[in-house]
Design an enzyme around this catalytic site. Structure first.
Site, PDB file in Angstrom:
ATOM      1  N   ARG A  78     -63.648 -18.591 -30.190  1.00 42.64           N
ATOM      2  CA  ARG A  78     -62.634 -19.338 -30.946  1.00 42.64           C
ATOM      3  C   ARG A  78     -62.260 -20.548 -30.107  1.00 42.64           C
ATOM      4  O   ARG A  78     -61.801 -20.412 -28.960  1.00 42.64           O
ATOM      5  CB  ARG A  78     -61.414 -18.458 -31.220  1.00 42.64           C
ATOM      6  CG  ARG A  78     -60.302 -19.135 -32.043  1.00 42.64           C
ATOM      7  CD  ARG A  78     -59.244 -18.106 -32.422  1.00 42.64           C
ATOM      8  NE  ARG A  78     -58.138 -18.627 -33.205  1.00 42.64           N
ATOM      9  CZ  ARG A  78     -56.931 -18.922 -32.727  1.00 42.64           C
ATOM     10  NH1 ARG A  78     -56.671 -18.739 -31.422  1.00 42.64           N
ATOM     11  NH2 ARG A  78     -55.983 -19.379 -33.509  1.00 42.64           N
ATOM     12  N   ASN A 153     -53.344 -22.843 -35.941  1.00 45.70           N
ATOM     13  CA  ASN A 153     -52.909 -21.778 -35.042  1.00 45.70           C
ATOM     14  C   ASN A 153     -51.426 -21.486 -35.210  1.00 45.70           C
ATOM     15  O   ASN A 153     -50.596 -22.403 -35.206  1.00 45.70           O
ATOM     16  CB  ASN A 153     -53.174 -22.197 -33.590  1.00 45.70           C
ATOM     17  CG  ASN A 153     -52.788 -21.114 -32.603  1.00 45.70           C
ATOM     18  OD1 ASN A 153     -53.441 -20.078 -32.510  1.00 45.70           O
ATOM     19  ND2 ASN A 153     -51.705 -21.353 -31.857  1.00 45.70           N
ATOM     20  N   GLU A 154     -51.095 -20.214 -35.388  1.00 44.04           N
ATOM     21  CA  GLU A 154     -49.707 -19.729 -35.406  1.00 44.04           C
ATOM     22  C   GLU A 154     -48.781 -20.740 -36.084  1.00 44.04           C
ATOM     23  O   GLU A 154     -47.861 -21.268 -35.461  1.00 44.04           O
ATOM     24  CB  GLU A 154     -49.266 -19.425 -33.978  1.00 44.04           C
ATOM     25  CG  GLU A 154     -50.168 -18.404 -33.319  1.00 44.04           C
ATOM     26  CD  GLU A 154     -49.797 -18.052 -31.894  1.00 44.04           C
ATOM     27  OE1 GLU A 154     -48.797 -18.593 -31.392  1.00 44.04           O
ATOM     28  OE2 GLU A 154     -50.509 -17.231 -31.281  1.00 44.04           O
ATOM     29  N   HIS A 220     -51.996 -12.068 -34.328  1.00 45.78           N
ATOM     30  CA  HIS A 220     -52.011 -12.272 -32.881  1.00 45.78           C
ATOM     31  C   HIS A 220     -51.109 -11.219 -32.245  1.00 45.78           C
ATOM     32  O   HIS A 220     -49.926 -11.122 -32.582  1.00 45.78           O
ATOM     33  CB  HIS A 220     -51.531 -13.675 -32.520  1.00 45.78           C
ATOM     34  CG  HIS A 220     -52.482 -14.750 -32.952  1.00 45.78           C
ATOM     35  ND1 HIS A 220     -52.296 -16.077 -32.624  1.00 45.78           N
ATOM     36  CD2 HIS A 220     -53.633 -14.688 -33.670  1.00 45.78           C
ATOM     37  CE1 HIS A 220     -53.296 -16.782 -33.125  1.00 45.78           C
ATOM     38  NE2 HIS A 220     -54.122 -15.963 -33.766  1.00 45.78           N
ATOM     39  N   TYR A 222     -49.308  -9.719 -29.116  1.00 45.83           N
ATOM     40  CA  TYR A 222     -48.775  -9.795 -27.753  1.00 45.83           C
ATOM     41  C   TYR A 222     -47.697  -8.718 -27.621  1.00 45.83           C
ATOM     42  O   TYR A 222     -47.865  -7.613 -28.121  1.00 45.83           O
ATOM     43  CB  TYR A 222     -48.300 -11.216 -27.450  1.00 45.83           C
ATOM     44  CG  TYR A 222     -49.449 -12.198 -27.364  1.00 45.83           C
ATOM     45  CD1 TYR A 222     -50.203 -12.324 -26.201  1.00 45.83           C
ATOM     46  CD2 TYR A 222     -49.816 -12.959 -28.466  1.00 45.83           C
ATOM     47  CE1 TYR A 222     -51.277 -13.193 -26.125  1.00 45.83           C
ATOM     48  CE2 TYR A 222     -50.892 -13.836 -28.403  1.00 45.83           C
ATOM     49  CZ  TYR A 222     -51.622 -13.948 -27.227  1.00 45.83           C
ATOM     50  OH  TYR A 222     -52.691 -14.805 -27.156  1.00 45.83           O
ATOM     51  N   GLU A 249     -55.975 -13.237 -31.626  1.00 46.51           N
ATOM     52  CA  GLU A 249     -55.556 -13.399 -30.226  1.00 46.51           C
ATOM     53  C   GLU A 249     -54.886 -12.113 -29.793  1.00 46.51           C
ATOM     54  O   GLU A 249     -54.234 -11.437 -30.592  1.00 46.51           O
ATOM     55  CB  GLU A 249     -54.546 -14.533 -30.027  1.00 46.51           C
ATOM     56  CG  GLU A 249     -55.089 -15.928 -30.101  1.00 46.51           C
ATOM     57  CD  GLU A 249     -54.016 -16.960 -29.731  1.00 46.51           C
ATOM     58  OE1 GLU A 249     -53.012 -16.599 -29.063  1.00 46.51           O
ATOM     59  OE2 GLU A 249     -54.166 -18.128 -30.109  1.00 46.51           O
ATOM     60  N   TRP A 278     -57.328 -13.704 -25.778  1.00 46.66           N
ATOM     61  CA  TRP A 278     -56.796 -14.932 -25.171  1.00 46.66           C
ATOM     62  C   TRP A 278     -56.698 -14.720 -23.669  1.00 46.66           C
ATOM     63  O   TRP A 278     -56.035 -13.798 -23.234  1.00 46.66           O
ATOM     64  CB  TRP A 278     -55.420 -15.277 -25.738  1.00 46.66           C
ATOM     65  CG  TRP A 278     -54.980 -16.615 -25.229  1.00 46.66           C
ATOM     66  CD1 TRP A 278     -54.385 -16.891 -24.031  1.00 46.66           C
ATOM     67  CD2 TRP A 278     -55.149 -17.873 -25.890  1.00 46.66           C
ATOM     68  NE1 TRP A 278     -54.170 -18.228 -23.893  1.00 46.66           N
ATOM     69  CE2 TRP A 278     -54.629 -18.866 -25.021  1.00 46.66           C
ATOM     70  CE3 TRP A 278     -55.693 -18.257 -27.106  1.00 46.66           C
ATOM     71  CZ2 TRP A 278     -54.634 -20.224 -25.349  1.00 46.66           C
ATOM     72  CZ3 TRP A 278     -55.690 -19.609 -27.430  1.00 46.66           C
ATOM     73  CH2 TRP A 278     -55.165 -20.575 -26.556  1.00 46.66           C
TER      74      TRP A 278
END
Length: 467
Positions: A78, A153-154, A220, A222, A249, A278
């Site tokens: 990516r 992105n996001e 994503h 986290y 991610e 990531w």
């Protein structure tokens, strides 16, 4: 850009009892497309992404990264691009695609400028991201078997994440009305983490907006996803609904309460979900680097886990059949606490994203074998900062160096890389490690660190000695 999340518990809201199954087949299977909840190639063979993110827009000279991640087993990369609103513009799309194809990688291209729109005042809208894709259309048409377009992105932060549904729907429709037939990828709001479940609860609306039924959703993961229960519950909802999903991610559990990457890897493997970690290198938060200084011979703990772990890339990746011609074959071998209950962005990658400007101070070289050290503050936040020191050899080659300074404002180093650092009170001594002590005349190397600080964070005077 983004900061790592503070430890934060999120309770997922109950989903309505019945889901409309997103049983889709691309109307024109010109390349990569969706079949049911899977990504498949034009020949109908399922393709499961196994790869990493590469911060290309900030490190355009690091083109060897494509070959390096391929050699470690990846089948996908990516690639971070910029629309020109905040970074870039990336006008080298054709070259990026060529690098992917040369290295037999599927290319996921994303516009990073949209990160945190609505909360980050510098961010671009999804509509502006689509305008960028339109400007690059000539490089993209005909590459549908090799390229996935991750529109932005996001694209929404934590302020009014509900706007994500309309903005994403409009972006998909604008891409299609401008003739794009590629597989599209759309990121969740809440800095990609969907902790308020806007993407989860409106997925069907967004997927139905695509006239080609050729969109994949991207989460994503986290620190919102710091337990196995949170990860499996979120993934269960999408699997039950039959919606296509990738983990676009995610980071790793470097501290208690951080993202449970082992569960992410295992669950992705068990469910046939693609994942893209990531990130390869170059983070301003280097704990998330997989390779130190873009060097594949210097894999970090995170790099070893994602490439060489039991559910990692090397063990599970299969090359796209567009390259192998068969049924797929194994590929060759900064943080700030977020306020109350609003998770902040997850990590920092852009070297230009630091909250404070860089400041520096240099030492003075001495005669004979000499060196100069330049100290810079490249990022700063309440209670902490990131420092960087550049060491440059003088007029003669050196084999080792030592940099010393004394903090004057109560600063303390909490983590370092590319140097062995010792402290005694406010006094700091940094010595080279085995791979960066030898420098030719005029050559340089860098080491860095994270530190705690008070309101005043002055620049110390440095001394640099060499042998």
């Amino acid at each position: 850009m983004k900061r790592r999340l503070a430890i934060f518990g999120v309770a997922l809201v109950a989903v309505a009892a019945s889901f409309v199954v997103y049983a889709q087949q691309a109307s024109a299977a010109v390349g990569l497309h969706i079949s049911g909840r899977n990504i498949v190639e034009a020949n109908g063979q399922q393709f499961i992404m196994r790869g990493v993110n590469h911060p290309h827009v900030w490190y355009t000279s690091q083109t060897s990264s494509f070959a390096n991640v391929k050699a470690l087993g990846a089948n996908t990369v990516r690639v971070v691009l910029g629309s020109g609103k905040r970074w870039g513009p990336s006008t080298d799309v054709a070259n990026v695609i060529s690098l992917c194809k040369t290295n037999r990688l599927i290319c996921v291209l994303e516009v990073h400028d949209t990160t945190g729109y609505g909360e980050d005042g510098a961010a671009a809208t999804l509509d502006e991201a689509v305008n960028y894709w339109i400007s690059q259309k000539s490089a993209l048409v005909g590459q549908e078997s090799y390229v996935v377009i991750n529109i932005g992105n996001e694209p929404i932060g934590n302020n009014n994440p509900a706007q994500w549904t309309a903005a994403t729907t409009a972006a998909i429709q604008k891409m299609r009305s401008n003739g794009f037939q590629h597989l599209l990828m759309v990121d969740a709001p809440n800095w990609g983490q969907d902790w308020q479940n806007v993407m989860r609860d409106n997925a069907q609306t967004v997927l139905d907006a695509d006239t080609q039924r050729n969109t994949v959703l991207s989460i994503h993961m986290y620190s919102v996803y710091n337990t196995a229960a949170k990860i499996t519950d979120y993934l269960d909802r999408f699997q039950a609904a039959g919606w296509p999903l990738v983990i676009g991610e995610f980071g790793w559990q470097f501290n208690s309460g951080e993202v449970d990457h082992e569960t992410i890897l295992a669950q992705a493997n068990a469910r046939g979900l693609g994942y893209l970690g990531w990130s390869w290198s170059g983070n301003t938060d280097p704990i998330l680097d997989m390779a130190t200084n873009f060097n594949p011979a210097q894999l970090t703990t995170w790099g070893q886990r994602i490439f060489n772990g039991a559910n990692g890339i090397k063990a599970t990746a299969k090359e796209a059949t567009i390259y192998s011609g068969g049924t797929g074959s194994p590929s060759p071998s900064r943080s700030s606490a977020s306020p109350s209950t609003s998770p902040s962005p997850s990590r920092s990658a852009s070297p230009s994203s630091s909250p404070s400007p860089s400041r520096s101070a240099s030492s003075s070289p001495t005669g004979g074998k000499a060196c100069t050290a330049t100290y810079s503050i490249v990022g700063q936040w309440p209670g902490g900062f990131q420092g960087d020191v550049k060491v440059t050899a003088g007029g003669s080659a050196i084999t080792a160096w030592t940099v010393a300074w004394t903090f004057a404002n109560g600063q303390a180093i909490t983590q370092s890389w590319n140097a062995t650092i010792t402290t005694s009170g406010a006094a700091v001594t940094a010595r080279n490690v085995d791979y960066n002590g030898a420098l030719g005349a005029g050559a340089s190397t860098n080491f860095g660190f994270l530190g705690s600080s008070n309101a005043t964070n002055g620049i110390p005077s440095l001394s640099c000695t060499a042998s």
